[in-house]
Structure formats: C-alpha cells, structure tokens
Write a protein that holds these residues in place. Structure first.
Motif, PDB file in Angstrom:
ATOM      1  N   LYS A   2       0.369  -1.541  -0.360  1.00 19.36           N
ATOM      2  CA  LYS A   2       0.117   0.214  -0.134  1.00 19.36           C
ATOM      3  C   LYS A   2       0.459   0.984  -0.124  1.00 19.36           C
ATOM      4  CE  LYS A   2      -3.775  -1.760   2.445  1.00 19.36           C
ATOM      5  NZ  LYS A   2      -3.289  -3.436   2.574  1.00 19.36           N
ATOM      6  N   ASN A  14       5.297   4.711   0.596  1.00 24.49           N
ATOM      7  CA  ASN A  14       5.279   3.524   1.586  1.00 24.49           C
ATOM      8  C   ASN A  14       4.393   3.789   3.007  1.00 24.49           C
ATOM      9  OD1 ASN A  14       7.386   4.073   2.273  1.00 24.49           O
ATOM     10  ND2 ASN A  14       7.652   1.785   2.146  1.00 24.49           N
ATOM     11  N   TYR A  31      -0.056   1.939   9.034  1.00 26.97           N
ATOM     12  CA  TYR A  31      -0.571   0.498   8.772  1.00 26.97           C
ATOM     13  C   TYR A  31      -0.779   0.519  10.252  1.00 26.97           C
ATOM     14  CZ  TYR A  31       1.152  -1.585   5.004  1.00 26.97           C
ATOM     15  OH  TYR A  31       1.472  -1.983   3.733  1.00 26.97           O
ATOM     16  N   PRO A  46      -5.042   6.893  -2.184  1.00 26.46           N
ATOM     17  CA  PRO A  46      -4.752   5.519  -2.202  1.00 26.46           C
ATOM     18  C   PRO A  46      -4.193   4.582  -3.140  1.00 26.46           C
ATOM     19  CG  PRO A  46      -6.979   4.585  -1.935  1.00 26.46           C
ATOM     20  CD  PRO A  46      -6.236   7.276  -2.084  1.00 26.46           C
ATOM     21  N   GLY A  48      -1.737   0.797  -5.032  1.00 25.65           N
ATOM     22  CA  GLY A  48      -1.576  -0.818  -4.451  1.00 25.65           C
ATOM     23  C   GLY A  48      -0.457  -1.329  -5.579  1.00 25.65           C
ATOM     24  N   ILE A  75      -7.075   2.172  -4.749  1.00 25.94           N
ATOM     25  CA  ILE A  75      -7.546   1.413  -4.113  1.00 25.94           C
ATOM     26  C   ILE A  75      -8.761   2.668  -4.261  1.00 25.94           C
ATOM     27  CG2 ILE A  75      -7.758   1.318  -2.118  1.00 25.94           C
ATOM     28  CD1 ILE A  75      -4.579   0.278  -1.420  1.00 25.94           C
ATOM     29  N   CYS A  79     -12.315   0.206   0.912  1.00 28.33           N
ATOM     30  CA  CYS A  79     -12.349  -0.510   0.863  1.00 28.33           C
ATOM     31  C   CYS A  79     -12.153  -0.912   2.558  1.00 28.33           C
ATOM     32  CB  CYS A  79     -10.299  -0.609   0.467  1.00 28.33           C
ATOM     33  SG  CYS A  79      -9.304  -1.736   0.403  1.00 28.33           S
ATOM     34  N   PHE A  82      -7.568  -0.080   3.944  1.00 27.10           N
ATOM     35  CA  PHE A  82      -7.365   0.905   3.583  1.00 27.10           C
ATOM     36  C   PHE A  82      -8.026   1.820   3.614  1.00 27.10           C
ATOM     37  CE2 PHE A  82      -3.519   2.444   1.043  1.00 27.10           C
ATOM     38  CZ  PHE A  82      -3.159   3.399   1.745  1.00 27.10           C
TER      39      PHE A  82
END
Length: 85
Positions: A2, A14, A31, A46, A48, A75, A79, A82
C-alpha cells in the motif's frame, strides 16, 4: 503493498507502523496492523501494487532495454483494509 500519493506535491510514499507524510504534509498514513492501514488528507490517493506481480517483475528484471511491467492500481474509496480516517 500500500502507498499514498499526494495530489498537492505529487509525492508517493509507502506506509509504516509509524505515521508518515508527504513532503507538503497534506497526506498522511500508517499501518494499524499488518493488514489494515489508514490515511488522512483531501489530497491523498491510496495506491496498491500487486505483491506477486512486482516480485515476478523483480525476478525477471532484464539487464538492458525496457524494464518489466507489474500491476499497480488505485485502491477504491470504500476499502475494508485501507480507509480514510
């Protein structure tokens, strides 16, 4: 994998377990655990990478010429793994 892209400064970065931000500070994310991530910022998009696709592209990296393509995607706004905070 992600990533976040900031549409204000065009930075792409990242995520980590600690919050990270783009150069201009308008997009942030982190995260929460190994599967869930959150982000903030009206300019944050976002992104991916398909993990199997990028791993295969790395394995098949040529010595010359064009690099190997891999799958990247935007993304969805809704979702489960995320989400915008």
């Amino acid at each position: 994998m992600k990533l976040l892209m900031c549409l204000e400064c065009n930075d792409i970065f990242n995520l980590d377990m600690s919050e990270k931000s783009c150069r201009c500070g308008r997009s942030k994310g982190k995260y929460i655990n190994h599967q869930l991530a959150e982000y903030t910022g009206k300019s944050a998009v976002p992104l991916g990478f398909s993990n199997p696709s990028i791993i295969q592209a790395i394995k098949d990296q040529p010595n010359e010429g064009m690099g190997k393509e891999f799958t990247a995607f935007i993304i969805p706004k809704n979702c489960e793994t995320f989400f915008r905070k």
